[in-house]
Design a protein around this motif. Sequence first.
Motif, PDB file in Angstrom:
ATOM      1  N   LEU A 232      -0.982   7.318  -1.474  1.00 59.76           N
ATOM      2  CA  LEU A 232      -1.935   6.235  -0.754  1.00 59.76           C
ATOM      3  C   LEU A 232      -1.937   4.885  -1.892  1.00 59.76           C
ATOM      4  O   LEU A 232      -2.021   3.790  -1.345  1.00 59.76           O
ATOM      5  CB  LEU A 232      -3.489   6.833  -0.738  1.00 59.76           C
ATOM      6  N   LEU A 235       1.209   3.054  -0.890  1.00 65.24           N
ATOM      7  CA  LEU A 235       0.573   2.600   0.304  1.00 65.24           C
ATOM      8  C   LEU A 235       0.007   0.873   0.174  1.00 65.24           C
ATOM      9  O   LEU A 235       0.149   0.178   0.723  1.00 65.24           O
ATOM     10  CB  LEU A 235       0.030   3.423   1.378  1.00 65.24           C
ATOM     11  N   LEU A 240       1.182  -1.419   2.619  1.00 63.21           N
ATOM     12  CA  LEU A 240       1.577  -0.659   3.970  1.00 63.21           C
ATOM     13  C   LEU A 240       0.562   0.049   4.533  1.00 63.21           C
ATOM     14  O   LEU A 240       0.602   0.889   5.245  1.00 63.21           O
ATOM     15  CB  LEU A 240       2.713   0.624   3.517  1.00 63.21           C
ATOM     16  N   ILE A 241      -0.708  -0.400   3.805  1.00 60.23           N
ATOM     17  CA  ILE A 241      -1.891  -0.022   4.854  1.00 60.23           C
ATOM     18  C   ILE A 241      -2.288  -0.864   6.009  1.00 60.23           C
ATOM     19  O   ILE A 241      -1.566  -2.065   6.061  1.00 60.23           O
ATOM     20  CB  ILE A 241      -3.242   0.193   3.905  1.00 60.23           C
ATOM     21  N   ASP A 242      -2.896  -0.418   6.868  1.00 57.74           N
ATOM     22  CA  ASP A 242      -3.070  -1.159   8.123  1.00 57.74           C
ATOM     23  C   ASP A 242      -4.585  -1.565   7.873  1.00 57.74           C
ATOM     24  O   ASP A 242      -5.615  -0.916   8.429  1.00 57.74           O
ATOM     25  CB  ASP A 242      -3.181  -0.447   9.592  1.00 57.74           C
ATOM     26  N   GLY A 287       4.829   5.421   5.410  1.00 57.90           N
ATOM     27  CA  GLY A 287       4.147   4.073   5.700  1.00 57.90           C
ATOM     28  C   GLY A 287       4.823   3.045   6.691  1.00 57.90           C
ATOM     29  O   GLY A 287       4.356   2.558   7.446  1.00 57.90           O
ATOM     30  N   ARG A 288       6.362   3.193   6.352  1.00 61.46           N
ATOM     31  CA  ARG A 288       7.048   2.188   7.242  1.00 61.46           C
ATOM     32  C   ARG A 288       7.493   2.852   8.826  1.00 61.46           C
ATOM     33  O   ARG A 288       8.102   2.109   9.367  1.00 61.46           O
ATOM     34  CB  ARG A 288       8.293   1.990   6.475  1.00 61.46           C
ATOM     35  N   SER A 292       4.262   8.414  12.098  1.00 57.37           N
ATOM     36  CA  SER A 292       4.176   9.587  11.109  1.00 57.37           C
ATOM     37  C   SER A 292       3.312  10.897  11.519  1.00 57.37           C
ATOM     38  O   SER A 292       2.095  10.426  11.862  1.00 57.37           O
ATOM     39  CB  SER A 292       3.615   8.997   9.825  1.00 57.37           C
ATOM     40  N   LEU A 316      -4.461   9.403   4.629  1.00 59.88           N
ATOM     41  CA  LEU A 316      -3.086   8.642   4.668  1.00 59.88           C
ATOM     42  C   LEU A 316      -2.919   7.997   6.038  1.00 59.88           C
ATOM     43  O   LEU A 316      -2.612   6.998   6.376  1.00 59.88           O
ATOM     44  CB  LEU A 316      -1.990   9.416   4.304  1.00 59.88           C
ATOM     45  N   HIS A 317      -3.222   9.119   6.896  1.00 63.22           N
ATOM     46  CA  HIS A 317      -3.216   8.617   8.475  1.00 63.22           C
ATOM     47  C   HIS A 317      -4.129   7.260   8.915  1.00 63.22           C
ATOM     48  O   HIS A 317      -3.653   6.584   9.355  1.00 63.22           O
ATOM     49  CB  HIS A 317      -3.524   9.674   9.158  1.00 63.22           C
ATOM     50  N   ALA A 320      -3.106   4.025   7.057  1.00 61.00           N
ATOM     51  CA  ALA A 320      -1.704   3.592   7.436  1.00 61.00           C
ATOM     52  C   ALA A 320      -1.777   3.193   9.019  1.00 61.00           C
ATOM     53  O   ALA A 320      -0.714   2.910   9.785  1.00 61.00           O
ATOM     54  CB  ALA A 320      -0.492   4.315   7.120  1.00 61.00           C
ATOM     55  N   GLN A 322      -1.853   5.549  11.287  1.00 61.47           N
ATOM     56  CA  GLN A 322      -0.886   6.446  11.731  1.00 61.47           C
ATOM     57  C   GLN A 322      -1.703   7.707  12.402  1.00 61.47           C
ATOM     58  O   GLN A 322      -1.626   8.794  11.946  1.00 61.47           O
ATOM     59  CB  GLN A 322      -0.214   7.065  10.477  1.00 61.47           C
TER      60      GLN A 322
END
Length: 710
Positions: A232, A235, A240-242, A287-288, A292, A316-317, A320, A322
Motif C-alpha cells: 500500500l 501504491l 497508483l491509488i484511486d 495497482g497497474r 486485480s 489494497l482493493h 486501488a 480494485q
Amino acid sequence: MGKTETRSTCCYCGVGCGVLISSENGRIAGVRGDPDHPANYGRLCSKGLNLAASAASDSGRALYPEMRMDRNAPRRRAGWDEALDAAADRFAGIIRRHGPDAVAFYVSGQLLTEDYYLFNKLAKGLIGTNNIDTNSRLCMSSAVAAYKMALGADGPPTCYEDLEAADCVLFAGSNMAYAHPVLFRRLEAARAARPDTRWIVVDPRRTDTAAMADLHLQIQPGTDVALFHGMLHHLIWEGLIDADYIAAHTEGFDALKRMVRDYTPKLAAEICGVSAEDIIAAAECFGRSRASLSLYCMGLNQSSQGTAKNLALIHLHLAAGQIGKPGAGPFSLTGQPNAMGGREVGGMATMLAAHRDIANPAHRREVAAHWGVPEERLSPRPGLPAVEMFEAMTRGEIKAVWIACTNPAHSMPDLPRVREALARAELVVLQEAFADTDTAAFADIVLPAASWGEKDGTVTNSERRISRVRAAAPPPGEARTDAWIAAEFARRLAARLHPDEAGHFDYDGAGRIFDEHRALTVGRDLDMGGLDYALLEAKGPQQWPLPAGSASGLARRYEDGVYATDNGRARFHAVDYQPPADKVSAHYPFRLISGRLRDQWHGMSRTGRLPQHFAHSPEPELRMHPEDAERRGLSDGELVWVASKRGRLALPLRRSDEVARGSVFAAMHWNGRFLSSGGVNETTVSAVDSLSFQPELKHAAVKVERAALP
Ligand code: SF4
C-alpha cells in the motif's frame, strides 16, 4: 429399486462442485461431475472423483445409538428413544440447575444449512444460550470479521466468473492447487487463454500453487500485514491509488495512510524476509492491472492477526479501486462445503441469524418474534467461541456439550487441553457418521448420523451460491439425518423446559426449514426472499442476494460503490502488524506451519478409508529445509520428535526446500487413528485473534529432536 441418477453437491470443499450420483438398488454406485453446475461445469478433483467409493464404504460408520451412564463404563447399544430421552433429561437438568450457559453446542461446516438452522434455533431460541460455535471458527471467522468491518456485511463481493476476468491474481495464504482444485483448473484455463495474466503467490512455503506463480513472495510466517502495508505504501507513493474512488466510496483512509507511511518496501522486506524489489513488483502488478483479484484462505485466517491480515488485503482493493468490477475484489475461499451456510443462519456464538448482531436489541426482537419465543429468551451476551468453549469445560462452567459432525479432539489447537476439557465435561453427546474419531473416545452418548449422499438440504459455496444436496441412498443401520436428530432432541428438550414450544420443531421436509430460514433474510443484505426449493429445482443453483421478484441472484456485490455500512461507505482500519503469538526462542527455534495434502480432507474420516487417497502422499512427515537438517545431522526418513510448550508428536523427517530455513511443515490430517503420538495440533497454540476469535493454527514455535529408538 433399479438405477437412478440424483443431482447433488460434493461434500468436501467450498468450491461446491455439482455432482450426479448414480445409485443401484439403494447403494451409491457412481459419481460424475454435473456438466450444468456453474461452479465446476462437469469437472471434479481427486476427492470428488472418489466420492462414490467413500460413500459406499461402511468402514468406521456409526450404525446405532450408544450410551453409558457411568463415565468409567464402556458404552452399550441403545435405542433412539432411550438415547435421546437420556440426552434431553441430562441437558434439562443441567439447564435448570446451572442456567442455559452451562450447556454448549459445537457444530460443523459439514452440516447442511437446514441442519445448522435447527441447531441455532435450538440453542439460541429454545434454550436461550449463545453457546453454539462451529469448526468454521477455525476456518473463516477472520474473513467474516474483516468483511463486516471493511464492507459492512459478511460475504465476498466477488464470483467465480471473476477468475476468468482477472489480469493480476494475488494468492495469499492459499494453496489453491490442493485445497480448491477445480477453481484452480479454471484459473489455469484462463491463464492459458490470456497468457499476459500474472500470478503472485504470498506463502511461506513453496507450494504447488507457488511453483506456478510469476512471483512468489516467500514471507516469514505471520508477516502478511507488514507485506500488504508495504504494498500500500508503494501504491500511495507511486500514485497508483484511486483517489476518486477513495473519496466517493470510503472513509478512514487518512489514518491508514499515516500508519503505512513507515511501512516502506524496505522495512516490509526486513520484516517479511523477502526483497523490497519483489514487494514493489507485486504492488506494481496489483495497482497497474486492469483487474486485480485476491484469493485467500487459511494462511490469512488461521492467525492471531487473522482479521488484520484480511483487512490489510481488503485495503489494497479499496485504495486501488480494485473492487466492484469484473475480475477485481477480495475473494476469501471457504474451506468447508457449507461454512457460508452456517454464517447465513447465524450458527456461531458471536452472531444471530441472517447477519444480525447479538448485541442489537432490535435484531434479537426480530429473531425471537420469528421463532415465537419470548424476546428476553435471546441472550444479549455473546456465546463462547470454540477455544473459550473448551476452556470453560475445563473450568466446569460448561457441563454438557453436544458435538455434531466434527472432531475437536483432532482439529482444535493445543490438544492436550482439549482432551482435558472433554474428560472433565459431565456429558458429551456426539452426533457423527463415524464412530472411530478421536472425539468418540470421550462421548457418553453417540448418535449415528447420515452421511453425504444420504440426506437432503442445501449448501452455500464460496461465491454465495446455494445448491441442493440430495439423498441418493438410505443411511446404513439405524443412522438418521442430522436434521431429524436435531429436531427430535429439540422436541424432547422443549417438552421438559417449555412444553408449549414442542411443535416449533415440526417440519414437513427440509424445504420448510429452508423457507423459515430465508424468511429471516428478507430485507437484509443476503435477502433470499425469492430463493426457494422450487426455484433451485427449476433453475439450478442460485447466488444470494436474490430478493422476491428478482429473476436471478447477484453475481458481484458493490458494483455501485454503495457498501453495506450504515452510511454506505467502505471503511479503512489502521491495523498494525503484530508478530505471531508463539515466539521462537533458542529452546523452540522452528516455526511450524500446518497445511493440507492434495488428496486428503480434514481428519480423513472419509478420505482415509480409501487407498487411492494415499497414493500422492502415503506417509505423515515433517518437512525441513535440507540445510537445517544437515546442521542437525538428521537424515531423510529418520523419526523425530516435534515438540512445543504444549505437547509433541513423532514424525519421519523429510528434507525439502519447499520450506525456508527456520520453518518446518506438517500436514494437519493425520490424527490418533493413524499416529499413536497424535496429530500436529498436539503442538499448536490456543492464542486467538482478538476480533474473530480464530486460533493461530498456522504457526507454533517448536523444537525438532531425533527420537530415541525404543
Ligand atoms: Fe469436491 Fe472441492 Fe474437489 Fe469440487 S474441488 S470436487 S467441491 S473437493
